[in-house]
Structure formats: structure tokens, C-alpha cells
Design a protein around this motif. Structure first.
Motif, PDB file in Angstrom:
ATOM      1  N   HIS A  23       0.788  -1.235   0.000  1.00 18.85           N
ATOM      2  CA  HIS A  23       0.000   0.000   0.000  1.00 18.85           C
ATOM      3  C   HIS A  23       0.821   1.286   0.000  1.00 18.85           C
ATOM      4  O   HIS A  23       2.032   1.256   0.203  1.00 18.85           O
ATOM      5  CB  HIS A  23      -0.969   0.003   1.187  1.00 18.85           C
ATOM      6  CG  HIS A  23      -0.313  -0.098   2.526  1.00 18.85           C
ATOM      7  ND1 HIS A  23       0.278   0.976   3.136  1.00 18.85           N
ATOM      8  CD2 HIS A  23      -0.178  -1.142   3.397  1.00 18.85           C
ATOM      9  CE1 HIS A  23       0.749   0.604   4.319  1.00 18.85           C
ATOM     10  NE2 HIS A  23       0.494  -0.678   4.496  1.00 18.85           N
ATOM     11  N   ASP A  27       4.425   0.998   5.409  1.00 17.60           N
ATOM     12  CA  ASP A  27       4.934   0.929   6.778  1.00 17.60           C
ATOM     13  C   ASP A  27       5.820  -0.317   6.905  1.00 17.60           C
ATOM     14  O   ASP A  27       6.027  -1.054   5.937  1.00 17.60           O
ATOM     15  CB  ASP A  27       3.765   0.909   7.778  1.00 17.60           C
ATOM     16  CG  ASP A  27       2.733  -0.151   7.437  1.00 17.60           C
ATOM     17  OD1 ASP A  27       3.064  -1.073   6.654  1.00 17.60           O
ATOM     18  OD2 ASP A  27       1.607  -0.081   7.953  1.00 17.60           O
ATOM     19  N   ASP A  29       5.297  -3.132   8.182  1.00 18.46           N
ATOM     20  CA  ASP A  29       4.621  -4.398   7.875  1.00 18.46           C
ATOM     21  C   ASP A  29       4.477  -4.593   6.368  1.00 18.46           C
ATOM     22  O   ASP A  29       4.763  -5.685   5.855  1.00 18.46           O
ATOM     23  CB  ASP A  29       3.244  -4.429   8.557  1.00 18.46           C
ATOM     24  CG  ASP A  29       2.566  -5.785   8.433  1.00 18.46           C
ATOM     25  OD1 ASP A  29       3.288  -6.814   8.342  1.00 18.46           O
ATOM     26  OD2 ASP A  29       1.326  -5.837   8.429  1.00 18.46           O
ATOM     27  N   ALA A  30       4.060  -3.549   5.660  1.00 16.82           N
ATOM     28  CA  ALA A  30       3.927  -3.674   4.201  1.00 16.82           C
ATOM     29  C   ALA A  30       5.284  -4.042   3.590  1.00 16.82           C
ATOM     30  O   ALA A  30       5.368  -4.903   2.697  1.00 16.82           O
ATOM     31  CB  ALA A  30       3.398  -2.373   3.609  1.00 16.82           C
ATOM     32  N   ASP A  93      -1.178  -6.798   2.549  1.00 18.93           N
ATOM     33  CA  ASP A  93      -1.373  -5.771   3.596  1.00 18.93           C
ATOM     34  C   ASP A  93      -2.298  -4.633   3.159  1.00 18.93           C
ATOM     35  O   ASP A  93      -2.173  -3.517   3.632  1.00 18.93           O
ATOM     36  CB  ASP A  93      -0.021  -5.212   4.099  1.00 18.93           C
ATOM     37  CG  ASP A  93      -0.174  -4.410   5.386  1.00 18.93           C
ATOM     38  OD1 ASP A  93      -1.079  -4.736   6.182  1.00 18.93           O
ATOM     39  OD2 ASP A  93       0.589  -3.461   5.598  1.00 18.93           O
TER      40      ASP A  93
HETATM   41 MN    MN Z   1       0.540  -1.663   6.582  1.00 19.70          MN
END
Ligand code: MN
Ligand code: 5GP
Length: 327
Positions: A23, A27, A29-30, A93
């Protein structure tokens, strides 16, 4: 057990050229989840490329293989070329194609199989295989489970384990929230057993910000206001202020969580004006206190305790509207 994992297995088996998308304003996590998946697919002998709509924060430049990420806003031609060759698409994500902004018109028309791996409520991306667990700590946790289901824990190399740990650590604030699933600690244990050094990783993730970012943080905290409800904190950051503190991509990451450390404050909002006139809003809460419903009023979304939206409205109007719905 992941339901119908055989479908994912054959989609991957038939592919040779995979694109993995994440996305906007990626971030930890992505980045961790997409890169871990890429590492796994490369180990399987596939060609695999992570494509992100825009740049990752500079303070993440040490993450293994992050330089391989192709960023649309910097390299449209290369992205087009890679997409043309692709025979499998991963969406990781994110739960709506609107979350990949300018990448959407390039990816949406592709007539190639799609696999979605995500932890947001209400996945809304047409696909051939969906692995969605909204209760999961991070998309990276799901990538770990996905890899284990397909190839066993042996397929998780030190590099994959590091990338997964980065995603889980950042999305849970260092295992401080979305962290009540006992299985998560088995996964963390497995990752540590692969040689991931959590001490080192925590320093790299949380103790390597710039001095400018630190001063911007101090400025934000000093101008925070508490709204009339007595339980919501609001920080507003203008473009002018960002310039003053030499704002770099990602510099406000985490700021929105800070007011939650104040007694009785269980909702926090960060409103940041962007150069292009858009306004980016982050919302956080604690307990049974949804903020995604607020974000949805403005066309955004997210998790119960962590959500956001973007508005093409003047800053003052966003603030006024927010104050009207917060009570
Ligand atoms: Mn994320
Ligand atoms: P952040 O505040 O860190 O940008 O985002 C927190 C969470 O809110 C993200 O993980 C994502 O789930 C959600 N989110 C943030 N911005 C948007 C947005 O513009 N649209 C939607 N649908 N979700 C968002």
C-alpha cells in the motif's frame, strides 16, 4: 490450516514472474511482508518483484533487500515493463485497490491470477485466492503462516525470518498491541530460533531516527490539544511546520500513539497537511473504542484501534468536521 491452500500452491506453481504489491506510504509491515514473500518466491526459483506506489522512509533503508523494491512514483517506466511480463499478482497488507493509489490503474486491468494476503476487515479485492485474517497481528504474520503451510518452516530462511519479524514488530508496536494470540509467540519463538536478533532489530527499528525527527516529535507533543470530550488528543501538523523541521517521508510514524500514554486519553488523532493539498489523518484508540468507524465517515478505514483516511479538503475544514463527529 489455511483453507484451499492447494489453490495458492498451484497458482504459484504455474507462475514464473510474480509481482508483489503493497500500500501507499508503506509501513514496516507492508515492507516486511512483501519482501519476505519475495525472498520465498526467489528461493522457489521464481522471478519476483516488490512494487510500491511511493517511497519508503529512509530510516528503513537497512532492511534486507529493500533496494530491490521498485517505486512507481520514481520509476514509472520500469514498473510498466515489469507488470507487462507478470503472470501472478500478490496484494499484501491492503484490502481495497484504492490503497495502492496510482498503482491501481496499472494493476487492476491485468488478466493474471491474484492472491490477496491481508489482515484488514472486509477484504474487497477480487481475487483467485484470499488469505484474510483480520485478527492477525500483521500481514507479515500471515506471510509466515502462508510460507509454512506451503513449504514448511524449513523454507523460512534467516532473511525471511528477519523480514517477517520487522513486519510483526512494527505493526504491534514491539508486541504491545494486537498481541494476545498465544500462537503469535510460537511464531516469534520460531523466528528467534532462525537467528533473528530482536535486541539488534529493536535498536534499528526504533532507535535510529534523525535529530530533525526527534525535534519534530517534541514540537508535535507540545502543540497537542485535548478535545472537549476529555479523552481525545489531537495533533495538527501544517506543511510550514514540516518544512521548518525538514520533514522526511515517514517522520511522523508513531507520533499518533504517544498521547495514548496519558491517563484517560484513549483516542488520538494526527492530522498532517501534505504538500499537494491533501490532508492525511491517522487515528488510534485503546480498548473497545473503534476509530475505523470515524475514518469511514471520511472515506477511509482500517482496524478498530488503528485507522486512517486522506481528505482533499482544506486543513481547517478537516479539523472542524473531525471535532463535530468526536464527542
Ligand atoms: Mn501496513
Ligand atoms: P496509518 O495511520 O498508520 O497511516 O494507518 C493505520 C491503518 O489505517 C492502516 O494500517 C490502514 O489499515 C488504515 N488506513 C490508513 N489510511 C487509510 C486510508 O486512506 N484508507 C483506508 N481504507 N485505510 C487507511
Amino acid at each position: 490450516m489455511i483453507e484451499n491452500i492447494g489453490t495458492a500452491c498451484s497458482l504459484i506453481g504455474q507462475s514464473s514472474n510474480v509481482i508483489i504489491t503493497g500500500h501507499v506510504r508503506p509501513d514496516g509491515d507492508a515492507i516486511g511482508a512483501t519482501l519476505a514473500l519475495r525472498s520465498y518466491l526467489l528461493d522457489l526459483g521464481k522471478k519476483a518483484t516488490v512494487i510500491l506506489p511511493n517511497a519508503y522512509p529512509d530510516y528503513y533503508s537497512w532492511i534486507p533487500d529493500i533496494r530491490s523494491v521498485v517505486i512507481l512514483e520514481n520509476n514509472q517506466g520500469k514498473v510498466m515493463e515489469i507488470i507487462k511480463e507478470a503472470d501472478l499478482l500478490f496484494c499484501v497488507d491492503y484490502n481495497q485497490l484504492s490503497r495502492i493509489s496510482a498503482l491501481r490503474p496499472l494493476v487492476e486491468p491485468l488478466k493474471i491470477p491474484r492472491i490477496v494476503i491481508d489482515h484488514h476487515i472486509g477484504p474487497d479485492i477480487p481475487c483467485d485466492f484470499l488469505y484474510s485474517v483480520p485478527s492477525a497481528s500483521a500481514a507479515s504474520e500471515l506471510v509466515y503462516r502462508f510460507i509454512c503451510e506451503l513449504s514448511g518452516d524449513e523454507a523460512v530462511t534467516h532473511k525471511i525470518a528477519t523480514q517477517i519479524m520487522i513486519g510483526i514488530t512494527t505493526d504491534t508496536g514491539g508486541l504491545a498491541f494486537s498481541c494476545n494470540d498465544p500462537e503469535l509467540y510460537h511464531i516469534i519463538g520460531n523466528l528467534v530460533a532462525k537467528g533473528v536478533d530482536r535486541n539488534d532489530l529493536n535498536i534499528k527499528l526504533f532507535h535510529t531516527y534523525s535529530l530533525d525527527r526527534f525535534k519534530l516529535m517534541s514540537h508535535c507533543l507540545s502543540k497537542m490539544e485535548i478535545l472537549a470530550d476529555g479523552r481525545t488528543a489531537l495533533i495538527v501538523l501544517t506543511v510550514k511546520e514540516q518544512k521548518k523541521f525538514r520533514y522526511q517521508v515517514g517522520d511522523t510514524e508513531g507520533f499518533v500513539n504517544m498521547p495514548l500514554t496519558i491517563q484517560k486519553i484513549n483516542r488520538s488523532i494526527l492530522v498532517r497537511e501534505e504538500e499537494d493539498g491533501e490532508v492525511k489523518v491517522s487515528l488510534r484508540s485503546e480498548g473497545d473504542n473503534p476509530v475505523n468507524t470515524i475514518a469511514e465517515l471520511f472515506g477511509g478505514g482500517g482496524h478498530k484501534n488503528a485507522s486512517g483516511f486522506e481528505a482533499k479538503l482544506p486543513l481547517a475544514e478537516v479539523i472542524e468536521r473531525l471535532k463535530r463527529v468526536i464527542h
